[in-house]
Motif scaffolding. Structure first.
Motif, PDB file in Angstrom:
ATOM      1  N   LEU A  31       0.833  -1.201   0.000  1.00  0.00           N
ATOM      2  CA  LEU A  31       0.000   0.000   0.000  1.00  0.00           C
ATOM      3  C   LEU A  31       0.872   1.256   0.000  1.00  0.00           C
ATOM      4  O   LEU A  31       0.601   2.214  -0.719  1.00  0.00           O
ATOM      5  CB  LEU A  31      -0.925  -0.005   1.216  1.00  0.00           C
ATOM      6  N   ARG A  32       1.936   1.226   0.771  1.00  0.00           N
ATOM      7  CA  ARG A  32       2.869   2.352   0.824  1.00  0.00           C
ATOM      8  C   ARG A  32       3.531   2.570  -0.543  1.00  0.00           C
ATOM      9  O   ARG A  32       3.678   3.690  -1.014  1.00  0.00           O
ATOM     10  CB  ARG A  32       3.907   2.059   1.902  1.00  0.00           C
ATOM     11  N   HIS A  33       3.907   1.474  -1.185  1.00  0.00           N
ATOM     12  CA  HIS A  33       4.526   1.537  -2.512  1.00  0.00           C
ATOM     13  C   HIS A  33       3.528   2.106  -3.527  1.00  0.00           C
ATOM     14  O   HIS A  33       3.882   2.929  -4.372  1.00  0.00           O
ATOM     15  CB  HIS A  33       4.978   0.131  -2.909  1.00  0.00           C
ATOM     16  N   PHE A  34       2.281   1.683  -3.425  1.00  0.00           N
ATOM     17  CA  PHE A  34       1.238   2.204  -4.306  1.00  0.00           C
ATOM     18  C   PHE A  34       1.071   3.710  -4.104  1.00  0.00           C
ATOM     19  O   PHE A  34       0.993   4.478  -5.063  1.00  0.00           O
ATOM     20  CB  PHE A  34      -0.087   1.479  -4.039  1.00  0.00           C
ATOM     21  N   TYR A  35       1.025   4.136  -2.850  1.00  0.00           N
ATOM     22  CA  TYR A  35       0.899   5.553  -2.507  1.00  0.00           C
ATOM     23  C   TYR A  35       2.033   6.358  -3.148  1.00  0.00           C
ATOM     24  O   TYR A  35       1.800   7.385  -3.789  1.00  0.00           O
ATOM     25  CB  TYR A  35       0.917   5.688  -0.982  1.00  0.00           C
ATOM     26  N   ALA A  36       3.248   5.870  -3.003  1.00  0.00           N
ATOM     27  CA  ALA A  36       4.404   6.557  -3.581  1.00  0.00           C
ATOM     28  C   ALA A  36       4.303   6.614  -5.098  1.00  0.00           C
ATOM     29  O   ALA A  36       4.573   7.653  -5.711  1.00  0.00           O
ATOM     30  CB  ALA A  36       5.696   5.858  -3.160  1.00  0.00           C
ATOM     31  N   VAL A  38       1.619   6.544  -7.008  1.00  0.00           N
ATOM     32  CA  VAL A  38       0.555   7.463  -7.430  1.00  0.00           C
ATOM     33  C   VAL A  38       1.044   8.907  -7.354  1.00  0.00           C
ATOM     34  O   VAL A  38       0.837   9.697  -8.279  1.00  0.00           O
ATOM     35  CB  VAL A  38      -0.716   7.266  -6.571  1.00  0.00           C
ATOM     36  N   LEU A  39       1.712   9.245  -6.259  1.00  0.00           N
ATOM     37  CA  LEU A  39       2.194  10.617  -6.107  1.00  0.00           C
ATOM     38  C   LEU A  39       3.271  10.956  -7.130  1.00  0.00           C
ATOM     39  O   LEU A  39       3.259  12.046  -7.714  1.00  0.00           O
ATOM     40  CB  LEU A  39       2.709  10.847  -4.687  1.00  0.00           C
ATOM     41  N   LEU A  49       7.609  13.824  -1.350  1.00  0.00           N
ATOM     42  CA  LEU A  49       7.291  12.418  -1.093  1.00  0.00           C
ATOM     43  C   LEU A  49       8.130  11.885   0.059  1.00  0.00           C
ATOM     44  O   LEU A  49       7.627  11.162   0.919  1.00  0.00           O
ATOM     45  CB  LEU A  49       7.516  11.578  -2.349  1.00  0.00           C
ATOM     46  N   TYR A  52       6.513  12.955   3.200  1.00  0.00           N
ATOM     47  CA  TYR A  52       5.261  12.231   3.440  1.00  0.00           C
ATOM     48  C   TYR A  52       5.521  10.818   3.956  1.00  0.00           C
ATOM     49  O   TYR A  52       4.778  10.307   4.788  1.00  0.00           O
ATOM     50  CB  TYR A  52       4.417  12.129   2.171  1.00  0.00           C
ATOM     51  N   LEU A  53       6.580  10.190   3.428  1.00  0.00           N
ATOM     52  CA  LEU A  53       6.891   8.815   3.811  1.00  0.00           C
ATOM     53  C   LEU A  53       7.728   8.736   5.086  1.00  0.00           C
ATOM     54  O   LEU A  53       7.968   7.650   5.601  1.00  0.00           O
ATOM     55  CB  LEU A  53       7.626   8.102   2.671  1.00  0.00           C
TER      56      LEU A  53
END
Length: 94
Positions: A31-36, A38-39, A49, A52-53
């Motif tokens: 999920l974290r990888h997906f978030y990154a 997308v951004l 980013l 944010y991470l």
């Protein structure tokens, strides 16, 4: 809330309710990888980013997620499409 509490109380029960087996591929890392991704695809800066991470070093973020960044060709195409319209807009292109 820390990630362990979130995983235990929310994420894993949601996966179970959806009939999805909990694994690394369906875990918070994914999920974290997906978030990154997308951004980055949306044009967010590596510096933002990184913040944010929770990474202390934007260089770490860049090394970790550079493969997800749009290529120069992709950025160029988007910039031109934004100004002139994309082929899907029905506009003729040369």
């Amino acid at each position: 809330m820390d990630r362990h509490t979130f995983n235990r109380d929310y994420w894993h029960p949601a996966l179970t309710a959806a009939g999805i087996q909990s694994s690394r591929a369906t875990g918070m890392h994914a999920l974290r990888h997906f978030y990154a991704s997308v951004l980055l695809d949306a044009g967010e800066s590596v510096k933002a980013l990184s913040e944010y991470l929770g990474h202390a070093d934007p260089g770490f973020t860049l090394r970790t997620y550079t493969h997800l960044m749009p290529t120069s060709e992709d950025r160029t195409r988007r910039a031109v499409d934004k100004v002139l319209g994309s082929p899907s807009d029905g506009l003729a292109t040369a």
